[in-house]
Design an enzyme around this catalytic site. Structure first.
Site, PDB file in Angstrom:
ATOM      1  N   THR A  45       3.731  -4.303   1.517  1.00 12.20           N
ATOM      2  CA  THR A  45       4.639  -4.466   0.383  1.00 12.20           C
ATOM      3  C   THR A  45       4.149  -3.589  -0.764  1.00 12.20           C
ATOM      4  OG1 THR A  45       4.897  -6.754   1.047  1.00 12.20           O
ATOM      5  CG2 THR A  45       5.730  -6.168  -1.114  1.00 12.20           C
ATOM      6  N   GLN A  46       4.962  -2.610  -1.149  1.00 15.60           N
ATOM      7  CA  GLN A  46       4.546  -1.743  -2.244  1.00 15.60           C
ATOM      8  C   GLN A  46       5.373  -1.968  -3.491  1.00 15.60           C
ATOM      9  OE1 GLN A  46       3.989   2.277  -0.788  1.00 15.60           O
ATOM     10  NE2 GLN A  46       3.274   1.418   1.142  1.00 15.60           N
TER      11      GLN A  46
END
Lengths: 275, 287
Positions: A45-46
């Site tokens: 998850t960025q």
């Protein structure tokens, strides 16, 4: 640079050669397709996608009150309007979550597993998983994930009672940063709601002087202020009241009442316009 | 006669529905020296009789601390006891780390019960050859559990495991009320030592070398008394030798004991091969 609208901004293949997917350690050759996804290096998850905005909570004389609205926003699109972001754990603890909704759902499942294990091994029901234990657990999970460079993109507020049956309120976020206070809010709420809640509870030790009615009024007022000023919020929210030795009260579909828009008709133009 | 056909591994049921490997494991506990556990309203106490294999050897530890609020006494294969108590220690530390909460005693004992049970239903493994008395104090008060390698777990006010433990159980049954109403830790420990004394073989008596005591309870973290620290409790005892050794009425004693054991048919062969407290040649050591 490519000026083809479908590849705009990319380096041109005839000048720089095709993009090498091997650079990222991917095992796939040439143009990747959706079915090649598992051949890529793991992707973390960025950034949050569907998001929930502020969670507010404040302690009072013999309990805690917490609120969070029901919107799941997709960027600026208010995509979902029926997301419940306050999770009950056991009968005297609630967890309010803001940030990424998919990560919230994952945390929801962790908490559900925790509750199941608690029931399995505590057949006589004497051992309660209390708010401090839930908070400690979530802190460990959040810090562990950020240490793997794969955070759960959330800010979490845990409310309930501690081992001595005193009100408990504590925060933890995607970095694993944790703190306790008599008034806590996440996201936009930390800018707009905390100052209002601190009027009610100026110092941490002051919460025993606050009545349930005053706490509730302050929280409802904060939700209204947030609805005025937070573009990702809604006027529909959930409100949970925890009181010592009493079953918790979980109110859903609460509305922001008594908004003031009358003044708007008197505002005209941006400076010199008179009518 | 056909027993041997069904006792080669722990995954084979006998025609009568028994798993002999598990029953043999339960026998290993009876080879070990006795351990006694008992509780009052506020405390839990473990006492154990330690064994040395030879005159010049040291005594094998009977009581292991798990955490500040919990410990175990073992009878049977000491290495298996170590494996299980190390696992309990890990569980206790992980509860502290993950939840900032002392591990509930019931959860601890059920977690090792699950481990032991798995060994009774998979090929190639063997059941643990050790019985544990788990004593602890948590938010629901003092607790004493008996763990068996079959995976069964029972909670007691007082019980005993190991060689000749029936005598200790009989003592505890007779003096249950006075044990439960013990106002002080001292009273509870003395009851424990009285019970343990009844398990002694002829010509053996309680000494600070062969006896260990532990206490846990309200405002008392788990403490083991051994060696020099043990003497203070023995000094409070009217006698350190078995009542059978003191009385010349051996026949009477045997009669009452025979009756007591009659009520527990399962323990019939518990005392066999243990008359002189020496291990038979070639048998695996148990403590």
């Amino acid at each position: 640079m490519e000026h083809d609208p479908f590849k705009w901004g990319k380096p041109r293949n005839d000048v720089y050669g095709p993009y090498s997917y091997e650079i990222a350690g991917a095992k796939v050759k040439g143009e990747p397709s959706a079915s090649d996804i598992e051949k890529f290096p793991s992707m973390h998850t960025q950034q949050p996608i569907i998001t929930g905005t502020s969670v507010l909570a404040v302690k009072f004389k013999d309990g805690v009150i917490m609120a969070a609205d029901n919107v799941g926003a997709y960027g600026s699109l208010l995509r979902f309007s029926n997301i419940e972001r306050i999770i009950q754990v056991g009968d005297q603890t609630v967890v309010g979550i803001s940030g990424d909704i998919s990560d919230m759902q994952y945390i929801e499942r962790l908490l559900e597993e925790l509750e199941t294990e608690e029931d399995v091994y505590d057949s006589d029901g004497g051992h309660k998983l209390r708010a401090p234990h839930v908070h400690e657990y979530l802190s460990q999970v959040m810090y562990n994930r950020r240490s793997k460079m794969n955070p759960l993109w959330n800010a979490i507020v845990v409310a309930g009672f501690d081992d001595t049956n005193e009100p408990f309120l504590r925060y933890v976020d995607l970095f694993g940063v944790a703190y306790g206070s008599s008034a806590i809010a996440t996201g936009f709420g930390s800018y707009l709601a905390v100052p209002l809640l601190r009027n009610l509870v100026p110092y941490d030790a002051d919460y025993p002087k606050v009545s349930e009615e005053d706490a509730r009024e302050a929280i409802v007022n904060c939700m209204k202020v947030l609805y005025y000023r937070d573009a990702r919020s809604s006027d529909k929210f959930s409100l949970v009241t925890l009181k010592k030795d009493q079953p918790l009260v979980f109110e859903k579909n609460v509305k922001c009442e008594g908004q003031s828009w009358q003044f708007a008709k008197n505002i005209c133009g941006y400076g010199s316009k008179q009518l | 006669m056909f027993r041997n056909n069904y006792d080669n591994d722990s995954v084979t049921y006998s025609p009568t529905g028994r798993i002999f490997q598990v029953e043999y494991a339960l026998e290993a506990i009876k080879q070990g020296s006795a351990a006694v556990g008992l509780t009052s309203k506020t405390h839990a106490v473990l006492v154990g009789l330690k064994r040395n294999t030879e005159e010049l050897g040291s005594y094998q530890k009977k009581i292991i601390k798990v955490d500040d609020h919990m410990g175990v006494a073992l009878a049977g294969l000491a290495p298996d006891g170590r494996v299980l108590s190390n696992f309990l220690r890990k569980q206790a530390m992980s509860s502290k780390m993950m939840f900032n909460r002392p591990l509930p005693v019931s959860k601890a004992v059920y977690s090792i019960a699950d481990k032991a049970q798995e060994n009774t239903q998979s090929y190639g493994s063997r059941p643990y050859g050790v019985g544990l008395l788990v004593a602890g104090y948590d938010e629901t008060g003092p607790h004493l559990y008996e763990f068996q390698p079959s995976g069964s777990v029972l909670e007691y006010y007082g019980t005993a495991i190991g060689a000749r433990s029936q005598a200790a159980r009989t003592y505890l049954e007779r003096s249950l009320e006075s044990v439960r109403d013990s106002e002080t830790v001292e009273q509870l420990i003395l009851h424990g030592l009285n019970a343990l004394r009844d398990t002694l073989a002829q010509d053996v008596e309680l000494t600070f070398k062969n006896t260990s005591v532990s206490v846990v309870g309200k405002d008392t973290s788990f403490t083991i008394y051994e060696d020099e620290n043990m003497q203070q409790w023995l000094d409070k005892l009217d006698s350190v030798s078995n009542s059978r050794n003191r009385d010349d009425q051996d026949d009477d004693q045997d009669a009452t004991e025979g009756n007591a054991e009659g009520t527990h048919p399962a323990s019939q062969d518990a005392n066999q091969g243990e008359g002189n407290g020496q291990n038979d040649e070639g048998r695996m050591d148990t403590d």
